[in-house]
Design an enzyme around this catalytic site. Structure first.
Site, PDB file in Angstrom:
ATOM      1  N   ARG A 221       0.825  -1.217   0.000  1.00 52.60           N
ATOM      2  CA  ARG A 221       0.000   0.000   0.000  1.00 52.60           C
ATOM      3  C   ARG A 221       0.854   1.259   0.000  1.00 52.60           C
ATOM      4  NH1 ARG A 221      -2.815  -4.195   1.839  1.00 52.60           N
ATOM      5  NH2 ARG A 221      -5.085  -4.211   1.831  1.00 52.60           N
TER       6      ARG A 221
ATOM      7  N   GLY B 273      -1.387 -11.986  -4.949  1.00 53.02           N
ATOM      8  CA  GLY B 273      -2.794 -11.656  -5.153  1.00 53.02           C
ATOM      9  C   GLY B 273      -3.086 -10.233  -4.727  1.00 53.02           C
TER      10      GLY B 273
ATOM     11  N   ARG C 182      -5.949 -18.127  -9.256  1.00 51.43           N
ATOM     12  CA  ARG C 182      -6.745 -17.488  -8.207  1.00 51.43           C
ATOM     13  C   ARG C 182      -7.864 -16.609  -8.783  1.00 51.43           C
ATOM     14  NH1 ARG C 182      -2.779 -15.214  -3.789  1.00 51.43           N
ATOM     15  NH2 ARG C 182      -4.753 -15.073  -2.657  1.00 51.43           N
TER      16      ARG C 182
ATOM     17  N   ASP D 230      -4.225 -15.418   7.301  1.00 55.17           N
ATOM     18  CA  ASP D 230      -2.937 -15.936   6.812  1.00 55.17           C
ATOM     19  C   ASP D 230      -2.217 -16.788   7.863  1.00 55.17           C
ATOM     20  OD1 ASP D 230      -3.334 -14.711   4.396  1.00 55.17           O
ATOM     21  OD2 ASP D 230      -2.209 -12.907   4.920  1.00 55.17           O
TER      22      ASP D 230
HETATM   23  C1  S3P Z   1      -4.291  -8.984   2.139  1.00 57.18           C
HETATM   24  C2  S3P Z   1      -5.539  -9.494   2.357  1.00 57.18           C
HETATM   25  C3  S3P Z   1      -5.809 -10.925   2.578  1.00 57.18           C
HETATM   26  C4  S3P Z   1      -4.544 -11.698   2.910  1.00 57.18           C
HETATM   27  C5  S3P Z   1      -3.404 -11.314   2.032  1.00 57.18           C
HETATM   28  C6  S3P Z   1      -3.093  -9.830   2.166  1.00 57.18           C
HETATM   29  C7  S3P Z   1      -4.137  -7.537   1.906  1.00 57.18           C
HETATM   30  O1  S3P Z   1      -6.375 -11.464   1.404  1.00 57.18           O
HETATM   31  O2  S3P Z   1      -4.770 -13.083   2.816  1.00 57.18           O
HETATM   32  O3  S3P Z   1      -2.242 -12.050   2.363  1.00 57.18           O
HETATM   33  O4  S3P Z   1      -3.002  -7.024   1.986  1.00 57.18           O
HETATM   34  O5  S3P Z   1      -5.156  -6.881   1.654  1.00 57.18           O
HETATM   35  P1  S3P Z   1      -7.950 -11.349   1.113  1.00 57.18           P
HETATM   36  O6  S3P Z   1      -8.291  -9.932   1.015  1.00 57.18           O
HETATM   37  O7  S3P Z   1      -8.169 -12.050  -0.213  1.00 57.18           O
HETATM   38  O8  S3P Z   1      -8.606 -12.058   2.252  1.00 57.18           O
END
Ligand code: S3P
Length: 449
Positions: free
Chosen positions: A35, A102, A130, A326
């Protein structure tokens, strides 16, 4: 290049050790690192970041932003992002490769959506499996164009400088989806609202405010409504990234299960939307102490001391899952050393992480003589106070599966092997070194006894 494309698998074996002890710091939080870079690119002026996580996932975000015209580089001990201001990014010349991440792919879809550009986004074999439909659906409502109607990477998308604001209730508890919509909302005209039934990590809301955006959160009908004002102006800031609570979880787990251990992890992020794991450890009887609580850059931080403890199985409430999503592989390992069953319901989201973590965790435990099973979205681990070990764990390109089972081997009766540690570099490259500094022992399988 992502870890996976280099890759000859790198197996590793961990074996039982005497007590772990020492005081350490873990690298910067991954969520906050992504971020800080992204918001820096959208801000006017330079953003300086200290403590950025220098792991592959985050480095891929820095590369993508550089390709979009906002150079993100290391300068001395800090990182700097030359922000382009809201709407100021340009079309990349080649595909944006997010490797295993992701978070990066989904947040950046929200950013691309609000620019008048076409971009191709791709990732490694894990990321290509994913679901992206969860972010594409709301972003398409706002005006994003998606070629071929695909919902998996690689994807070619077309953004627009005239996004339409929306009100969107999240169908799944996901901070990534929430953040993608809020980022697009910054670039839309008018107010965009995301409604969450279960609170997910709120780093986006906190940090957007810190950069000068107008973000208002209120609770109504038991749901959280988060509204961002569009046509925002962000200003480059100094960000100090706290230690990663999810990386620290492996050290905490190791300290709890290796008899006689006493480990302190300094400067860990303890945002309440991320601390479900530590709360659960305490409920299991874990000696977990937070001290020196303080606030850094809008996020709560503390030192965490963990001592080896006699543990009891617990029921982990389903509604706690988003605050520790996580950490379930690490918790399952701890639960194997506890006495009695630990039931972990509400884990549907665990199936769509870097691997199907519900299945991978159960398989890894079973391979090492632990009675564990999945019943729909519930994981159940029958703790017997000891783990036989001696098994090999398939990591499925998943860093957290690798680290969780290397941790388990430190207290199991026989060594535990993971089939590949390559992906550990995506989030916690210092993992083996830091653990060895505390007294852990890892060996290439050929050298293992
Ligand atoms: C994250 C949100 C989570 C987490 C990922 C980091 C983030 O995923 O599992 O490791 O930084 O917003 P989800 O938003 O898909 O739950």
């Amino acid at each position: 290049m992502s870890a996976e494309t280099n890759s000859v698998p790198r197996p590793l074996t961990s074996r039982t050790v005497p007590a772990l002890s020492g005081t350490v710091r873990v690298p910067g939080d991954k969520s906050i690192s992504h971020r800080a870079l992204i918001f820096g690119a959208l801000a006017a002026g330079t953003t300086r970041i200290s403590g950025l996580l220098e792991a592959e996932d985050v480095l891929n975000t820095a590369k993508a932003l550089t390709a979009l015209g906002a150079p993100a580089q290391k300068s001395g001990s800090e990182w700097q992002v030359l922000g382009r201001g809201i709407g100021g990014l340009r079309a990349p010349e080649g595909p944006l490769d997010f490797g295993n991440s992701g978070t990066a792919a989904r947040l950046m879809l929200g950013v691309v959506a609000g620019h008048d550009i076409t971009a191709e986004l791709t990732g490694d074999a894990s990321l290509q499996k994913r679901p992206m439909g969860r972010v594409l659906a709301p972003l398409q409502q706002m005006g994003l164009g998606v070629e071929d109607g695909r919902d998996r990477l690689p994807l070619v998308v077309r953004g627009t400088s005239s996004l339409v604001p929306i009100v969107y209730e999240l169908p799944v508890p996901s901070a990534q989806v929430k953040s993608a919509i809020l980022l697009a909302g910054l670039l839309a005209s008018g107010e965009t609202t995301v409604i969450e039934r279960e609170a997910t990590r709120d780093h986006t809301e906190r940090m957007l405010r810190y950069f000068g955006a107008e973000v208002v959160a209120r609770d109504e009908d038991g749901r959280r409504h988060i509204t961002v004002s569009g046509d925002a102006e962000l200003t480059g800031r100094a960000v100090n990234v706290p230690g990663d609570a999810s990386s620290a979880a492996f050290l905490a787990a190791a300290a709890l299960i290796v008899p006689g251990s006493d480990v302190t992890i300094k400067g860990v992020l303890v945002n309440p939307t991320r601390t479900g794991f530590y709360l659960t450890l305490k409920e299991m009887g874990g000696d977990v102490e937070l001290s020196n609580a303080r606030e850094e850059g809008g996020e709560p931080v503390a030192d965490i001391r963990v001592r080896a403890s006699k543990l009891t199985g617990v029921l982990v409430p389903a509604e706690r899952a988003p605050s520790m999503i996580d950490e379930y592989p690490a918790l399952a390992v701890v639960a194997a050393f506890a006495n009695g069953a630990t039931r972990m319901p509400g884990l549907a989201e665990l199936k769509v992480k870097e691997s199907d973590r519900l299945a991978a965790t159960v398989a890894g435990l079973t391979a090492n003589g632990v009675a564990a099973r999945a019943e729909d979205d519930t994981m159940i681990v029958e703790g017997a106070g000891r783990v036989a070990g001696g098994g090999t764990v398939e990591t499925h390109l998943d860093h957290r599966i690798a680290m969780a089972f290397l941790t388990m081997g430190l207290a199991a009766e026989r060594p535990v092997t993971v089939d590949d540690t390559t992906m550990v570099a995506t989030s916690f490259p210092e993992f083996t070194g830091l653990m060895q500094g505390l007294g852990a022992s890892f060996l290439a399988p050929a050298e293992a006894p």
